[in-house]
Design a protein around this motif. Structure first.
Motif, PDB file in Angstrom:
ATOM      1  N   ALA A  68       0.812  -1.212   0.000  1.00  0.00           N
ATOM      2  CA  ALA A  68       0.000   0.000   0.000  1.00  0.00           C
ATOM      3  C   ALA A  68       0.848   1.265   0.000  1.00  0.00           C
ATOM      4  N   ALA A  69       2.107   1.139   0.435  1.00  0.00           N
ATOM      5  CA  ALA A  69       2.970   2.317   0.531  1.00  0.00           C
ATOM      6  C   ALA A  69       4.382   1.974   0.085  1.00  0.00           C
ATOM      7  N   VAL A  70       5.086   2.974  -0.405  1.00  0.00           N
ATOM      8  CA  VAL A  70       6.500   2.792  -0.741  1.00  0.00           C
ATOM      9  C   VAL A  70       7.229   2.514   0.568  1.00  0.00           C
ATOM     10  N   PRO A  71       8.003   1.436   0.643  1.00  0.00           N
ATOM     11  CA  PRO A  71       8.692   1.097   1.893  1.00  0.00           C
ATOM     12  C   PRO A  71       9.653   2.206   2.341  1.00  0.00           C
ATOM     13  N   PRO A  72       9.550   2.631   3.603  1.00  0.00           N
ATOM     14  CA  PRO A  72      10.448   3.669   4.117  1.00  0.00           C
ATOM     15  C   PRO A  72      11.924   3.294   3.975  1.00  0.00           C
ATOM     16  N   ALA A  73      12.247   2.011   3.991  1.00  0.00           N
ATOM     17  CA  ALA A  73      13.642   1.574   3.867  1.00  0.00           C
ATOM     18  C   ALA A  73      14.248   2.020   2.543  1.00  0.00           C
ATOM     19  N   VAL A  74      13.443   2.070   1.493  1.00  0.00           N
ATOM     20  CA  VAL A  74      13.948   2.498   0.176  1.00  0.00           C
ATOM     21  C   VAL A  74      14.280   3.994   0.206  1.00  0.00           C
ATOM     22  N   ILE A  75      13.407   4.777   0.815  1.00  0.00           N
ATOM     23  CA  ILE A  75      13.652   6.219   0.895  1.00  0.00           C
ATOM     24  C   ILE A  75      14.896   6.496   1.747  1.00  0.00           C
ATOM     25  N   ARG A  76      15.057   5.775   2.854  1.00  0.00           N
ATOM     26  CA  ARG A  76      16.257   5.946   3.679  1.00  0.00           C
ATOM     27  C   ARG A  76      17.516   5.585   2.897  1.00  0.00           C
TER      28      ARG A  76
END
Length: 131
Positions: A68-76
């Motif tokens: 449902a959402a872009v994983p925060p780990a990718v943004i980090r």
């Protein structure tokens, strides 16, 4: 197991790695992949960090796979990897919560965001040989 031993023995020499699941084992393996330049994950965890990624990674690719959402780990990872030049994902990620944050993180860092990767569940029939 034999597969794990084989992979661990060659991990320092890997330049590209494609894994299906992002698990605690993935984090442990990536610590040994110092020469990695490209990482492709199909399922990225919503709650696990990617851990300390090799600083030489230039390309991260992930498949949205019905999240449902872009994983925060990718943004980090975008923020933390000094040599990152390309992030690729499939078109379904564009509809996910957090896609704007992903695009903004890429833009701030000067990283190209490609969202035209073929989704994991799509079969391109033209690839099959015709008789």
């Amino acid at each position: 197991d034999a597969h794990g031993e084989l992979l661990a023995a060659h991990a320092p020499e890997l330049h590209s790695l494609r894994l299906f699941r992002h698990t605690l084992g993935t984090r442990a393996l990536l610590q040994h992949c110092g020469g990695l330049r490209e990482l492709m994950l199909t399922q990225v965890s919503d709650y696990l960090s990617l851990g300390e990624l090799p600083k030489g990674i230039e390309h991260i690719s992930f498949r949205h796979f019905a999240l449902a959402a872009v994983p925060p780990a990718v943004i980090r990872a975008i923020e933390e990897l000094p040599k990152l030049r390309l992030v690729s994902c499939d078109a379904t990620a564009r509809r996910a919560d957090g896609f704007a944050a992903l695009a903004e993180a890429c833009s701030r860092k000067g990283v190209v965001l490609s969202h035209d990767v073929v989704p994991i569940r799509v079969v391109n029939r033209s690839l099959h040989a015709r008789h």
